[in-house]
Scaffold this active site. Sequence first.
Site, mmCIF file in Angstrom:
data_model
loop_
_atom_site.group_PDB
_atom_site.id
_atom_site.type_symbol
_atom_site.label_atom_id
_atom_site.label_comp_id
_atom_site.label_asym_id
_atom_site.label_seq_id
_atom_site.Cartn_x
_atom_site.Cartn_y
_atom_site.Cartn_z
ATOM 1 N N HIS A 81 0.857 -1.184 0.000
ATOM 2 C CA HIS A 81 0.000 0.000 0.000
ATOM 3 C C HIS A 81 0.891 1.231 0.000
ATOM 4 O O HIS A 81 1.792 1.341 0.828
ATOM 5 C CB HIS A 81 -0.903 0.032 1.242
ATOM 6 C CG HIS A 81 -2.063 -0.916 1.165
ATOM 7 N ND1 HIS A 81 -3.196 -0.767 1.934
ATOM 8 C CD2 HIS A 81 -2.270 -2.008 0.390
ATOM 9 C CE1 HIS A 81 -4.051 -1.740 1.638
ATOM 10 N NE2 HIS A 81 -3.504 -2.503 0.720
ATOM 11 N N TYR A 210 -9.005 5.804 7.390
ATOM 12 C CA TYR A 210 -9.110 6.215 8.795
ATOM 13 C C TYR A 210 -10.154 7.324 8.852
ATOM 14 O O TYR A 210 -9.930 8.404 8.290
ATOM 15 C CB TYR A 210 -7.773 6.765 9.310
ATOM 16 C CG TYR A 210 -6.733 5.700 9.564
ATOM 17 C CD1 TYR A 210 -6.008 5.126 8.525
ATOM 18 C CD2 TYR A 210 -6.449 5.277 10.867
ATOM 19 C CE1 TYR A 210 -5.048 4.150 8.769
ATOM 20 C CE2 TYR A 210 -5.492 4.309 11.121
ATOM 21 C CZ TYR A 210 -4.799 3.745 10.069
ATOM 22 O OH TYR A 210 -3.859 2.781 10.312
ATOM 23 N N PRO A 302 -3.745 0.424 18.601
ATOM 24 C CA PRO A 302 -3.466 -0.052 17.244
ATOM 25 C C PRO A 302 -3.598 1.001 16.142
ATOM 26 O O PRO A 302 -3.296 0.717 14.986
ATOM 27 C CB PRO A 302 -4.487 -1.184 17.045
ATOM 28 C CG PRO A 302 -5.546 -0.949 18.061
ATOM 29 C CD PRO A 302 -4.923 -0.229 19.200
ATOM 30 N N LYS A 306 1.637 -0.113 14.985
ATOM 31 C CA LYS A 306 3.054 -0.184 15.345
ATOM 32 C C LYS A 306 3.455 -1.417 16.165
ATOM 33 O O LYS A 306 4.643 -1.742 16.250
ATOM 34 C CB LYS A 306 3.448 1.066 16.147
ATOM 35 C CG LYS A 306 3.529 2.316 15.317
ATOM 36 C CD LYS A 306 4.819 2.358 14.519
ATOM 37 C CE LYS A 306 4.798 3.339 13.372
ATOM 38 N NZ LYS A 306 4.480 2.762 12.055
ATOM 39 N N TYR A 394 4.405 6.487 9.858
ATOM 40 C CA TYR A 394 3.545 5.351 9.502
ATOM 41 C C TYR A 394 4.348 4.266 8.779
ATOM 42 O O TYR A 394 4.236 3.078 9.117
ATOM 43 C CB TYR A 394 2.375 5.815 8.627
ATOM 44 C CG TYR A 394 1.215 4.842 8.627
ATOM 45 C CD1 TYR A 394 0.110 5.037 9.444
ATOM 46 C CD2 TYR A 394 1.247 3.705 7.822
ATOM 47 C CE1 TYR A 394 -0.939 4.133 9.472
ATOM 48 C CE2 TYR A 394 0.198 2.789 7.835
ATOM 49 C CZ TYR A 394 -0.886 3.012 8.660
ATOM 50 O OH TYR A 394 -1.924 2.103 8.677
HETATM 51 C C1 FAD Z 1 -6.799 -6.375 17.071
HETATM 52 C C2 FAD Z 1 -5.337 -6.005 16.999
HETATM 53 C C3 FAD Z 1 -4.881 -5.360 15.839
HETATM 54 C C4 FAD Z 1 -3.523 -5.029 15.761
HETATM 55 N N1 FAD Z 1 -3.086 -4.398 14.614
HETATM 56 C C5 FAD Z 1 -1.764 -4.150 14.478
HETATM 57 C C6 FAD Z 1 -1.238 -3.636 13.231
HETATM 58 O O1 FAD Z 1 -1.957 -3.389 12.256
HETATM 59 N N2 FAD Z 1 0.110 -3.440 13.138
HETATM 60 C C7 FAD Z 1 0.948 -3.744 14.198
HETATM 61 O O2 FAD Z 1 2.163 -3.566 14.055
HETATM 62 N N3 FAD Z 1 0.473 -4.228 15.377
HETATM 63 C C8 FAD Z 1 -0.848 -4.459 15.550
HETATM 64 N N4 FAD Z 1 -1.312 -5.041 16.710
HETATM 65 C C9 FAD Z 1 -0.378 -5.376 17.779
HETATM 66 C C10 FAD Z 1 0.355 -6.674 17.521
HETATM 67 O O3 FAD Z 1 -0.548 -7.716 17.260
HETATM 68 C C11 FAD Z 1 1.240 -7.012 18.752
HETATM 69 O O4 FAD Z 1 2.000 -5.878 19.066
HETATM 70 C C12 FAD Z 1 2.163 -8.196 18.479
HETATM 71 O O5 FAD Z 1 1.451 -9.402 18.507
HETATM 72 C C13 FAD Z 1 3.296 -8.260 19.517
HETATM 73 O O6 FAD Z 1 4.062 -9.437 19.320
HETATM 74 P P1 FAD Z 1 4.761 -10.150 20.547
HETATM 75 O O7 FAD Z 1 5.481 -11.320 19.976
HETATM 76 O O8 FAD Z 1 5.526 -9.160 21.333
HETATM 77 O O9 FAD Z 1 3.583 -10.607 21.513
HETATM 78 P P2 FAD Z 1 2.387 -11.622 21.262
HETATM 79 O O10 FAD Z 1 1.985 -11.651 19.836
HETATM 80 O O11 FAD Z 1 1.368 -11.314 22.287
HETATM 81 O O12 FAD Z 1 3.030 -13.058 21.568
HETATM 82 C C14 FAD Z 1 3.323 -13.486 22.876
HETATM 83 C C15 FAD Z 1 3.251 -14.995 22.918
HETATM 84 O O13 FAD Z 1 3.654 -15.439 24.209
HETATM 85 C C16 FAD Z 1 2.796 -16.469 24.636
HETATM 86 N N5 FAD Z 1 2.794 -16.510 26.103
HETATM 87 C C17 FAD Z 1 2.205 -15.637 26.963
HETATM 88 N N6 FAD Z 1 2.431 -16.000 28.240
HETATM 89 C C18 FAD Z 1 3.192 -17.121 28.179
HETATM 90 C C19 FAD Z 1 3.739 -17.962 29.181
HETATM 91 N N7 FAD Z 1 3.542 -17.711 30.494
HETATM 92 N N8 FAD Z 1 4.455 -19.035 28.794
HETATM 93 C C20 FAD Z 1 4.661 -19.298 27.469
HETATM 94 N N9 FAD Z 1 4.162 -18.527 26.470
HETATM 95 C C21 FAD Z 1 3.432 -17.445 26.829
HETATM 96 C C22 FAD Z 1 1.446 -16.092 24.047
HETATM 97 O O14 FAD Z 1 0.592 -17.231 23.940
HETATM 98 C C23 FAD Z 1 1.845 -15.519 22.691
HETATM 99 O O15 FAD Z 1 1.842 -16.490 21.664
HETATM 100 C C24 FAD Z 1 -2.653 -5.353 16.837
HETATM 101 C C25 FAD Z 1 -3.123 -6.004 17.955
HETATM 102 C C26 FAD Z 1 -4.453 -6.340 18.063
HETATM 103 C C27 FAD Z 1 -4.954 -7.043 19.297
#
Ligand code: FAD
Length: 400
Positions: A81, A210, A302, A306, A394
């Site tokens: 995009h 948006y 969101p 980011k 962005y």
């Molecule tokens: C609806 C929605 C829309 C979003 N849109 C965007 C977007 O467009 N662009 C963007 O950049 N971000 C977006 N985000 C944010 C993005 O999804 C998160 O920032 C991202 O998933 C972070 O990745 P992470 O690996 O840090 O954490 P997570 O994806 O939360 O992964 C953490 C993992 O750790 C595991 N875990 C937790 N506790 C334990 C434990 N005690 N033992 C073992 N495993 C454990 C969980 O099961 C999970 O699989 C959005 C979020 C949501 C909810």
Amino acid sequence: MPDRVLGGGVKTRVGIVGAGPAGLLLSHLLHLDGIDSVVIESRSRQEIEATIRAGVLEQGTVDLLKSAGVGERMQREGFVHEGIYLRFGGRTHRIDFPSLTGGRSIMVYAQHEVIKDLVAARLAAGGKILFEVKDAAVYDLDTQAPKIRFHHQGTVQELECDFIAGCDGFHGITRPSIPSRARHEFTRVYPFGWFGILVEAPPSTDELIYAHHERGFALVSTRSPQIQRLYLQCDPDDELRNWPDSRIWDELHARLATGEGWKLAEGRIFQKGIIAMRSFVVEPMRYGRLFLAGDAAHIVPPTGAKGLNLAAADVRVLSKALAAFYSSGDEEALKGYSAKALKRVWRAEHFSWWMTSMLHRFHDESAFHHRLQLSELEYVASSRAKAQTLAENYVGLPLD
Ligand SMILES: Cc1cc2nc3c(=O)[nH]c(=O)nc-3n(C[C@H](O)[C@H](O)[C@H](O)COP(=O)(O)OP(=O)(O)OC[C@H]3O[C@@H](n4cnc5c(N)ncnc54)[C@H](O)[C@@H]3O)c2cc1C
């Protein structure tokens, strides 16, 4: 079957808690540098590969996935995009990324697809990911041999590590394992949430819309040519049962209304959910030999897309610091990890807060505040300097 502790335990260089984007990408980047790691994850592989969350990848995230050899399917199936639309006062204004950022753009490719690609790459390379672990705990964090203890397949296992990466998201166990005197937390909870739906319908737009509206914010996004992602600002304590499909469509049509001939394509709604909006940062992102990355260390609303991108940026910095340590014994980059990561984190926190504040209706909103929002949106739409500020944040500031 009674639990038993495995005799002798298992050793690895980097123990990673959480197989989200942060944990899986870190494990993959470390592997490319010849550094062994073990990932433990509380959910099943099927579950992590089916959880629909983010969808917007910054240019730097795209480049990182490509250079790490896990971007092939993304390049084939993702959508580049080159801008977004801002809709307010019933009119639509396009922010053109390439002309404002020296040719940069974003990729729409769902987070669970990134997860699938990373899991496949790790398993193909013989990487260790233990799914469905229970009761994980980390300890001895301020020693040279930190440990992770957890239940897996009926046994209690202990993983002795050189370092532990806390990649277990906002509700994980690693951040709370840092003594409270050693962590400083910054939080802002917004008085609204997002009501998100997944719809079987053709795209209504070629780029994200948006929309600022008196009734509240709305976002038109996409996941594929068949599946669309739409969001409505709502009360964070609202319940799904209060939102029959007809109410959702009425609200979307009202908030996205324009006299420009644009039409919202309706379809079968097959998923509904409400997400809370929060900004959060913990400082520092390190305690002893525990390093936090991704949502475990910070949350953004969101609106700025980011979260996933910050997770990728964190683990890029962390993997480089660990590679420097293992190649030369030099700890300087590890010592600098938190400060370096936080610099980007706070930029993204500000951008996400700014987009959120400009586009949402606040409970205490006065006519004065509403006029200020419209004035700011007009300024973004008419000033190259202001549009450039939005665009370069962005698409993501350069990773280095
Ligand atoms: C609806 C929605 C829309 C979003 N849109 C965007 C977007 O467009 N662009 C963007 O950049 N971000 C977006 N985000 C944010 C993005 O999804 C998160 O920032 C991202 O998933 C972070 O990745 P992470 O690996 O840090 O954490 P997570 O994806 O939360 O992964 C953490 C993992 O750790 C595991 N875990 C937790 N506790 C334990 C434990 N005690 N033992 C073992 N495993 C454990 C969980 O099961 C999970 O699989 C959005 C979020 C949501 C909810």
